[in-house]
Design a protein around this motif. Sequence first.
Motif, mmCIF file in Angstrom:
data_model
loop_
_atom_site.group_PDB
_atom_site.id
_atom_site.type_symbol
_atom_site.label_atom_id
_atom_site.label_comp_id
_atom_site.label_asym_id
_atom_site.label_seq_id
_atom_site.Cartn_x
_atom_site.Cartn_y
_atom_site.Cartn_z
ATOM 1 N N GLU A 103 0.986 6.667 -2.964
ATOM 2 C CA GLU A 103 0.479 8.041 -1.752
ATOM 3 C C GLU A 103 1.546 8.818 -1.965
ATOM 4 O OE1 GLU A 103 0.498 8.195 2.760
ATOM 5 O OE2 GLU A 103 -0.165 6.574 2.033
ATOM 6 N N PHE A 139 -10.493 6.562 6.702
ATOM 7 C CA PHE A 139 -10.960 5.972 5.881
ATOM 8 C C PHE A 139 -12.365 5.466 5.880
ATOM 9 C CE2 PHE A 139 -10.664 2.954 2.441
ATOM 10 C CZ PHE A 139 -9.583 3.804 0.984
ATOM 11 N N GLN A 140 -12.016 3.863 7.084
ATOM 12 C CA GLN A 140 -13.556 4.071 7.347
ATOM 13 C C GLN A 140 -15.301 5.278 7.735
ATOM 14 O OE1 GLN A 140 -13.559 0.357 9.589
ATOM 15 N NE2 GLN A 140 -11.803 0.828 10.568
ATOM 16 N N GLN A 165 -5.148 7.201 9.518
ATOM 17 C CA GLN A 165 -5.947 6.486 8.496
ATOM 18 C C GLN A 165 -6.750 5.640 8.286
ATOM 19 O OE1 GLN A 165 -4.935 7.923 5.705
ATOM 20 N NE2 GLN A 165 -2.823 8.299 5.554
ATOM 21 N N PHE A 166 -7.218 4.379 9.647
ATOM 22 C CA PHE A 166 -7.506 3.616 9.594
ATOM 23 C C PHE A 166 -9.361 4.239 9.970
ATOM 24 C CE2 PHE A 166 -9.088 0.061 12.204
ATOM 25 C CZ PHE A 166 -8.860 -1.116 11.258
ATOM 26 N N TRP A 198 -17.249 3.484 1.861
ATOM 27 C CA TRP A 198 -15.883 3.329 1.987
ATOM 28 C C TRP A 198 -15.475 2.539 0.895
ATOM 29 C CZ3 TRP A 198 -12.538 0.039 4.371
ATOM 30 C CH2 TRP A 198 -13.230 -0.996 4.811
ATOM 31 N N THR A 248 0.206 -1.955 0.167
ATOM 32 C CA THR A 248 0.218 0.407 -0.162
ATOM 33 C C THR A 248 1.047 1.664 0.152
ATOM 34 O OG1 THR A 248 -0.403 0.322 2.249
ATOM 35 C CG2 THR A 248 -1.877 -1.022 1.238
ATOM 36 N N PRO A 271 -5.720 0.427 -1.699
ATOM 37 C CA PRO A 271 -6.339 1.832 -2.493
ATOM 38 C C PRO A 271 -6.824 1.373 -4.382
ATOM 39 C CG PRO A 271 -4.904 2.439 -0.558
ATOM 40 C CD PRO A 271 -4.756 1.502 -0.895
ATOM 41 N N LYS A 289 -5.845 9.275 0.838
ATOM 42 C CA LYS A 289 -4.227 8.865 2.481
ATOM 43 C C LYS A 289 -3.192 10.259 2.273
ATOM 44 C CE LYS A 289 -2.575 4.768 3.123
ATOM 45 N NZ LYS A 289 -2.233 3.512 3.268
ATOM 46 N N GLY A 319 -8.670 6.553 -3.663
ATOM 47 C CA GLY A 319 -8.314 6.318 -1.611
ATOM 48 C C GLY A 319 -6.473 6.261 -1.655
ATOM 49 N N TYR A 320 -5.984 6.216 -2.935
ATOM 50 C CA TYR A 320 -4.090 6.918 -2.022
ATOM 51 C C TYR A 320 -3.960 8.770 -2.214
ATOM 52 C CZ TYR A 320 -2.453 2.443 -3.222
ATOM 53 O OH TYR A 320 -2.085 0.893 -3.062
ATOM 54 N N ASN A 379 -4.649 1.599 5.964
ATOM 55 C CA ASN A 379 -5.705 1.841 5.554
ATOM 56 C C ASN A 379 -6.384 0.324 5.817
ATOM 57 O OD1 ASN A 379 -4.608 1.054 3.036
ATOM 58 N ND2 ASN A 379 -6.206 -0.310 2.465
#
Length: 250
Positions: A61, A204-205, A200-201, A210, A43, A221, A229, A225-226, A166
Motif C-alpha cells: 500500500e 473493504f467488506q 477501510q473496514f 471481498w 498489512t 490483502p 486500500k 486488495g492493497y 482491512n
Amino acid sequence: MGCTAAALTACSGGGGGDGAGIIAPAKASTVQQVQIDFYGDSTTKGAQTIGGILGETVDNEPTIVQNMLQMRFGAGVKVNNQGVGGTEAAQLLNGTDGVHPPFSQVMAASPAKIVVFNFALNDSYYAAKPKAGVPSESIDEYWADMSQLCQIARSYGKTCVFQEPNPVNGVQTDPSAPIFGYVYVLRQMSAQINAPLVAQFDAFQGLPNWLSWLSDDLTHPTDAGYAYKAANTEAVLRPIVASLIGTNGP
C-alpha cells in the motif's frame, strides 16, 4: 478482480476527490518535498500468503500511494514504509517493536510532514488471546496508545492520519469479534481529536466477494486488495499534500 496495481486509476474506492480515471502527470516544476511515514503492522509492510508461502509484495500500500501521489504532485512526494509485522500500537509507542526506538525519538529524527498509523488487527487479537511477552491492549489502552502516538507526531509539527484495518476472515460470521470494538474506538477517538481517518473496514467488506481480495491466509490483502486500500488512503492524503505544497494538483 478488476482493481490491480497496474490499474490504480480505476480504483476510486476512497470516495471523494475528483473521481478522475487517468491522472495527468504532475508538472516537472513541482519540487516541494513532502515525506509521509506509514507505521503499522504486516498489512502496512505488505505481507501476503501466496501458494502457502508468506512473503511481502512489492506492490504494498505505501508504495502504491507514493506512485499515485507522485503522479499528481511530482517526485517530491516520498512515502516511507515503516510497517513491522506482528506489532501493536503499544510497541511502536514504547519502542519495543524490534525496529524502532520510543516513538518520541522516532518523530524527533523524522523529516516526515504526514504520519499514517495502521494498527488494530494485532491489538484486538492479542487482547482476546494473550501471549507471553506480547502487549495485551484493552480497548481503553488502545485508545490511549493511538491518541498518544498522534499527539507525539503533532508535537513535532506533523499531520496525523489514522487508518482503519482491512477486515479478515471471520468478521462476516461473528459480529461480536473483538476487532469490531477496536474499529469503533478508532473512529470515536479520531473524531474526538480531529484526526483524518481512512475508512477501510466497512468499505473493504463492500467489495464483491471481498474474501477473494485477501491472500491465501484470509488476513493479508492480495495485490488488488492493497491497491484498493491505497486508493482509499490516497483520497484522504491528497488534499493534505496539496495544502502542504500550496496547490490543488493537476
